[in-house]
Scaffold this motif. Structure first.
Motif, PDB file in Angstrom:
ATOM      1  N   MET A   1      58.989  43.268  29.708  1.00  0.00           N
ATOM      2  CA  MET A   1      59.776  43.297  30.802  1.00  0.00           C
ATOM      3  C   MET A   1      59.228  44.393  31.730  1.00  0.00           C
ATOM      4  O   MET A   1      59.004  45.438  31.175  1.00  0.00           O
ATOM      5  CB  MET A   1      61.209  43.523  30.337  1.00  0.00           C
ATOM      6  CG  MET A   1      62.166  43.346  31.200  1.00  0.00           C
ATOM      7  SD  MET A   1      63.875  43.707  30.549  1.00  0.00           S
ATOM      8  CE  MET A   1      64.472  42.077  30.047  1.00  0.00           C
ATOM      9  N   GLN A   2      59.326  44.036  32.846  1.00  0.00           N
ATOM     10  CA  GLN A   2      58.715  44.770  33.886  1.00  0.00           C
ATOM     11  C   GLN A   2      59.762  46.081  34.030  1.00  0.00           C
ATOM     12  O   GLN A   2      61.033  46.126  33.744  1.00  0.00           O
ATOM     13  CB  GLN A   2      58.401  44.071  35.334  1.00  0.00           C
ATOM     14  CG  GLN A   2      57.606  43.048  35.288  1.00  0.00           C
ATOM     15  CD  GLN A   2      57.579  42.623  36.472  1.00  0.00           C
ATOM     16  OE1 GLN A   2      58.219  42.545  37.521  1.00  0.00           O
ATOM     17  NE2 GLN A   2      56.665  41.441  36.659  1.00  0.00           N
ATOM     18  N   THR A   3      59.193  47.188  34.662  1.00  0.00           N
ATOM     19  CA  THR A   3      59.889  48.338  34.964  1.00  0.00           C
ATOM     20  C   THR A   3      61.034  48.159  35.825  1.00  0.00           C
ATOM     21  O   THR A   3      62.258  48.771  35.657  1.00  0.00           O
ATOM     22  CB  THR A   3      59.156  49.648  35.453  1.00  0.00           C
ATOM     23  OG1 THR A   3      58.165  49.565  34.494  1.00  0.00           O
ATOM     24  CG2 THR A   3      60.045  50.779  35.422  1.00  0.00           C
ATOM     25  N   ASN A   4      61.255  47.188  36.823  1.00  0.00           N
ATOM     26  CA  ASN A   4      62.217  47.239  37.766  1.00  0.00           C
ATOM     27  C   ASN A   4      63.334  46.311  37.159  1.00  0.00           C
ATOM     28  O   ASN A   4      64.611  46.395  37.232  1.00  0.00           O
ATOM     29  CB  ASN A   4      61.823  46.623  38.833  1.00  0.00           C
ATOM     30  CG  ASN A   4      61.101  45.239  38.669  1.00  0.00           C
ATOM     31  OD1 ASN A   4      60.676  44.918  37.916  1.00  0.00           O
ATOM     32  ND2 ASN A   4      60.957  44.238  39.888  1.00  0.00           N
ATOM     33  N   GLU A   5      62.953  45.385  36.102  1.00  0.00           N
ATOM     34  CA  GLU A   5      63.807  44.729  35.485  1.00  0.00           C
ATOM     35  C   GLU A   5      64.807  45.527  34.392  1.00  0.00           C
ATOM     36  O   GLU A   5      65.914  45.517  34.117  1.00  0.00           O
ATOM     37  CB  GLU A   5      63.306  43.642  34.498  1.00  0.00           C
ATOM     38  CG  GLU A   5      62.603  42.400  35.482  1.00  0.00           C
ATOM     39  CD  GLU A   5      61.838  41.493  34.536  1.00  0.00           C
ATOM     40  OE1 GLU A   5      61.083  41.868  33.727  1.00  0.00           O
ATOM     41  OE2 GLU A   5      61.778  40.280  35.137  1.00  0.00           O
ATOM     42  N   THR A   7      65.259  48.588  35.049  1.00  0.00           N
ATOM     43  CA  THR A   7      66.068  49.375  35.778  1.00  0.00           C
ATOM     44  C   THR A   7      67.234  48.838  36.210  1.00  0.00           C
ATOM     45  O   THR A   7      68.192  49.527  36.361  1.00  0.00           O
ATOM     46  CB  THR A   7      65.008  50.256  36.984  1.00  0.00           C
ATOM     47  OG1 THR A   7      64.113  50.849  36.541  1.00  0.00           O
ATOM     48  CG2 THR A   7      66.001  50.912  37.889  1.00  0.00           C
TER      49      THR A   7
END
Length: 75
Positions: A1-5, A7
């Protein structure tokens, strides 16, 4: 999962966590059933409704609890 997800999840989870949990007790189960009833009232048969996938997730959690913890429903 990406960092923005992550967050985004962190920003949303405090509001959602009281509504959505893996049921471990009868109380958790009853809470989810009541929540599913309210979702059904809102979503109905509209598969394109923004809450339709949430309704499906809650249904899966309820089904899992019933399969594991309610023997008379498993037969």
């Amino acid at each position: 999962m990406q960092t923005n997800e992550i967050t985004a999840a962190l920003g949303s989870w405090p509001m959602l966590s009281p509504l959505l949990c893996v049921p471990h007790t009868e109380e958790d189960y009853e809470h989810l059933v009541a929540f599913l009833d309210r979702l059904i009232d809102e979503v109905g048969e509209d598969e394109s409704h923004p809450l339709a996938s949430l309704m499906e997730i809650v249904g899966v959690l309820i089904e899992r609890y019933e399969d594991c913890d309610v023997p008379e429903l498993a037969e």
